[in-house]
Design an enzyme around this catalytic site. Structure first.
Site, PDB file in Angstrom:
ATOM      1  N   THR A 284      36.373  35.661  10.772  1.00  0.00           N
ATOM      2  CA  THR A 284      37.581  36.152  10.098  1.00  0.00           C
ATOM      3  C   THR A 284      38.801  35.799  10.923  1.00  0.00           C
ATOM      4  O   THR A 284      38.700  35.563  12.127  1.00  0.00           O
ATOM      5  CB  THR A 284      37.564  37.691   9.970  1.00  0.00           C
ATOM      6  OG1 THR A 284      37.622  38.274  11.282  1.00  0.00           O
ATOM      7  CG2 THR A 284      36.336  38.173   9.240  1.00  0.00           C
ATOM      8  N   ASP A 285      39.961  35.786  10.298  1.00  0.00           N
ATOM      9  CA  ASP A 285      41.170  35.701  11.099  1.00  0.00           C
ATOM     10  C   ASP A 285      41.547  37.103  11.528  1.00  0.00           C
ATOM     11  O   ASP A 285      41.889  37.963  10.722  1.00  0.00           O
ATOM     12  CB  ASP A 285      42.339  35.060  10.329  1.00  0.00           C
ATOM     13  CG  ASP A 285      43.497  34.767  11.289  1.00  0.00           C
ATOM     14  OD1 ASP A 285      43.332  35.035  12.497  1.00  0.00           O
ATOM     15  OD2 ASP A 285      44.541  34.273  10.843  1.00  0.00           O
ATOM     16  N   TYR A 286      41.462  37.286  12.808  1.00  0.00           N
ATOM     17  CA  TYR A 286      41.821  38.553  13.420  1.00  0.00           C
ATOM     18  C   TYR A 286      41.245  39.720  12.600  1.00  0.00           C
ATOM     19  O   TYR A 286      40.097  39.665  12.194  1.00  0.00           O
ATOM     20  CB  TYR A 286      43.356  38.646  13.585  1.00  0.00           C
ATOM     21  CG  TYR A 286      43.705  39.197  14.953  1.00  0.00           C
ATOM     22  CD1 TYR A 286      43.749  38.366  16.067  1.00  0.00           C
ATOM     23  CD2 TYR A 286      43.936  40.558  15.134  1.00  0.00           C
ATOM     24  CE1 TYR A 286      44.033  38.882  17.324  1.00  0.00           C
ATOM     25  CE2 TYR A 286      44.224  41.077  16.382  1.00  0.00           C
ATOM     26  CZ  TYR A 286      44.270  40.234  17.474  1.00  0.00           C
ATOM     27  OH  TYR A 286      44.546  40.742  18.713  1.00  0.00           O
TER      28      TYR A 286
END
Ligand code: BGC
Length: 759
Positions: A284-286
């Protein structure tokens, strides 16, 4: 969280002591199957957990007891840790203390260099120099791997047609073909031929998908787009990176079809894995999974399951998987098989990196490859010089003679720290400033006098946002006092160089701008400098396309210098004084004003086009009252200190069959008086087809170097694969009919010919 960790740790301690595999390490599948068969569910979910080390934080990082997680095998990796001893320590805990001894991935945003910092990606793209861009990634991998990093969150390949979006700085610009070529080159540069070599690192293509199309250019904002546009314009660079073997993919923060990208099964499974054959893992992004709740998608439990089911394998910083997945398995919402699939993908990446054979290969600390070396620095300087785009050069004001008195003025003239641009997480800040470099270049042949002239912004709060932390450089004097000093200095000079534009963090994540003109205080400075009557060269520092309409009318010479990295200052001096001729070409269109956005070269045509597009308003045609439809400076544009003439565009045939190909050749002559590089561009236009065709699309380019007076014939092969597009049904087809071929040194200045494609 602390309570959760204690519970997990207690569970981990109940299990038998260290596992030793009975399977030979050289059989990847058997080795991983054996590992999986011995892992507890907590250990498996631990592999899917990626917290941030609290050294660098870009969002709401959660506090995790990382040592304890590593020691108990509850950690797949870590990121944002910059010290090699700290990395080694964590790796030792994971490998020697944890039951399964599984090594950690160690990630970092190595985006445009590590110790040798290269120009920001948008600038690199402006060089159109694919082998050189690959080399920047190679050098970054060599240095980062010696610093303990085995995974970079790069390349960022989001197409961006909106310069209000600050992250335009991190990508290759508006074109899918160029974007795809750069995506491949970066993946090759980071991963090499063999990931297990000691200086190769795992690439992570991001942000999948469509992140660059955020509404209004406001970061993290909604995206809504047709599938046809996704496939034809936005997807090609991600696909190219996957086909080049990128080992991991990062999903994006935005919505795709009303679902969060991180929980969009069509995107992460149907497109990425089934259509494109991606075999690596998705992170995931962040804190995307946690942010899904803020979007309105419900609880962390629900969103953890949705993200996993969609195809997410690893959770960065949400603590979502580690909190929720075991219960979801217990409740029967998630199968063990699904968990095993993700864990296998993560273990395969570790295996391919060679971490099971030598977990300390990246953190041995016995190499100084991580230090920048002189050859790489010299390359970085050459590379930076290739990225500058000369926008205007009235009466050949540039290059300057290194003699007489040169006034260097502006908030970006004497700040080495600001030269590197966004995502320079390893920057030390003490790089030579432009003032240092220009003084060195001039030596005792002339004199460079200096005044700051203005702060970046009148508003201290905005300036703090655009120059965070160590880059803060605000001058406490009044605007009037700074301006008066600058004018007094300028009046003594023969020529003025104005170093203006954005601060290093004025573009980048979270740095959206609604006004793209020079900030008022810098504009007033520029006006005052022009009022002295001295010739003015403007150097525009930016991480995006900015609006330079007023400047293009009033300033005789303008060069966009982006953020050129650790060697930027010397490179700018090389070009300003003519050691190197500028050769960069824009990969983003520069608008007349913000109201024109989005403006991009490969646009469609309306039923009421304005022809000619001369800026004279015509009722009931598609145009504006105030400005033309074309941008101020188009895609592919960039001047040189010499001139190039294009002639004799020839096609080998005026027809092409489905199993054939033709060539397009064009003669390019250096008609000026010095050797220089030119980027020769090839565009195609499908004149008539079932899905509205763009007016032109880049399909080839070649960077050449010509001596004064020299000519070269550049030949492009055109085959049916270059005529293909995704039609309404998303079939990838070429339709018979007429195609226009355009070649030139800029998208809007091309020679034209045409051929017929017959099936
Ligand atoms: C950014 C990513 C980056 C990640 C890790 C996020 O905020 O969007 O591009 O890779 O942080 O630092």
């Amino acid at each position: 969280m602390r309570r959760l960790i204690s519970a997990l740790v207690a569970a981990a301690m109940l299990v038998a002591p260290a596992f030793v595999s009975a399977v030979p390490v050289d059989d990847r599948d058997a080795f991983i199957t054996e590992l999986l068969s011995k892992m507890t569910i907590e250990e498996k979910i631990g592999q899917m957990h990626l917290p941030a080390y609290p050294q660098l934080v870009t969002g709401g990082a959660y506090n995790a007891n990382i040592d304890s997680l590593a020691e108990h095998g509850l950690l797949g990796g870590i990121f944002n840790i910059l010290d090699v001893e700290g990395i080694r320590h964590l790796q030792e805990l994971a490998v020697e203390k944890s039951r399964m001894g599984i090594p950690l991935l160690v990630g970092l945003d190595v985006v445009h260099g590590y110790n040798t910092i290269f120009p920001i990606p948008l600038a690199l793209a402006s060089s159109w120099d694919i082998p050189a861009i690959e080399r920047t990634a190679r050098i970054a991998a060599k240095e980062a791997s010696a610093g303990g990093i085995n995974w970079t969150f790069s390349p960022m390949v989001d197409i961006s047609r909106d310069p209000r979006w600050g992250r335009q700085a991190e990508g290759a610009g508006e074109d899918p073909f160029l974007g795809a070529a750069i995506a491949r080159a970066m993946v090759r540069g980071y991963q090499g031929d063999n990931l297990s070599a000691k200086d190769n690192i795992l690439a992570c293509v991001k942000h999948f998908a469509l992140y660059g199309a955020a509404e209004g250019g406001r970061d993290y904002n909604t995206v809504d787009m047709s599938r046809q546009q996704m496939f034809n314009v936005y997807f090609p660079p991600y696909k190219a990176a996957v086909e080049a073997g990128a080992g991991s993919v990062m999903s994006s923060f935005n919505l795709v079809d009303g679902l969060h990208a991180t929980a969009n099964k069509w995107l992460l499974t149907d497109v990425l894995r089934r259509m494109w054959g991606f075999k690596g893992f998705v992170v995931t992004d962040y804190a995307s999974i946690a942010e899904m709740g803020v979007h309105g998608f419900g609880s962390l439990e629900r969103n953890s399951v949705a993200a996993l089911e969609a195809g997410t394998d690893m959770d960065m910083t949400s603590d979502a998987f580690i909190r929720c997945l075991k219960n979801a398995v217990d409740r029967g919402e998630v199968t063990m098989e699904r968990i095993n699939t993700s864990v296998r993908r993560i273990l395969e990446a570790k295996y391919d990196l060679g971490l099971f054979r030598d977990p300390y290969k990246y953190s041995s600390g016995d190499r100084d490859a991580r230090k920048a070396n002189a050859a790489d620095a010299a390359f970085a300087r050459r590379m930076a010089a290739e990225t500058f785009v000369l926008l205007k050069n009235q009466n050949s004001l540039l290059p300057l003679k290194p003699t007489g008195k040169i006034a260097l003025i502006g908030p970006l003239a004497d700040t080495g720290a600001n030269m590197v641009g966004t995502w320079s997480v390893t920057a030390h800040g003490n790089y030579p400033s432009l003032l240092d470099a220009m003084r060195e270049a001039v030596g005792n042949r002339g004199e460079v006098i200096y005044a700051k002239g203005a702060n970046l912004y009148s508003d201290a709060h905005i300036e703090a946002g655009a120059t965070p932390g160590k880059f803060a450089m605000r001058d406490s004097r009044s605007e009037e006092a700074m301006l008066a000093e600058a004018v007094a200095v300028a009046k003594q000079a023969d020529v003025i160089v104005a170093a203006l534009g954005e601060g290093a963090e004025g573009s980048g994540e979270g740095s959206s701008r609604a006004r793209l003109t020079l900030p008022d205080t810098q504009h007033r400075l520029l006006e005052a400098l022009l009022a002295t009557g001295k010739p003015v060269v403007m150097l525009n520092f930016s991480g995006r396309a900015t609006v330079l309409t007023w400047e293009s009318e009033h300033v005789p010479a303008i060069m966009n210098v982006w953020f050129g990295g650790s060697e930027a200052a010397g490179a700018i001096a090389d070009v300003v004084f003519g050691k190197v001729s500028p050769s960069g070409k824009l990969t983003v269109s520069m608008p007349y004003c913000e109201g024109q956005i989005p403006v991009y070269y490969n646009h469609l045509v309306t039923g009421r086009p304005k022809r000619p597009d001369d800026g004279r308003y015509a009722a009931y045609t598609s145009n504006y009252f105030e400005i033309p439809n074309h941008p101020l400076y188009p895609f592919g544009y960039g001047l040189s200190y010499t001139t190039f003439e294009y002639s004799d565009l020839r096609l080998s045939s005026d027809r092409m069959d489905a199993d054939g190909s033709i060539t397009a050749s064009v003669k390019v002559t250096n008609t000026g008086n010095r050797r220089a590089d030119e980027v020769v561009q090839l565009y195609l236009h499908d004149v008539e087809r079932s899905l509205a065709p763009p007016v032109q699309e880049l399909k080839g380019f070649e960077r050449i170097s010509l001596d004064a007076g020299e000519s070269r014939t550049v030949t492009f092969t055109i085959d049916p694969s270059m005529l293909k597009f995704y039609n309404y049904n998303l079939d990838y087809v070429a339709e018979p009919g007429e195609f226009e071929v355009m070649t030139g040194g800029c998208s809007d200045r091309c020679l034209k010919a045409s051929f017929n494609y017959m099936e």
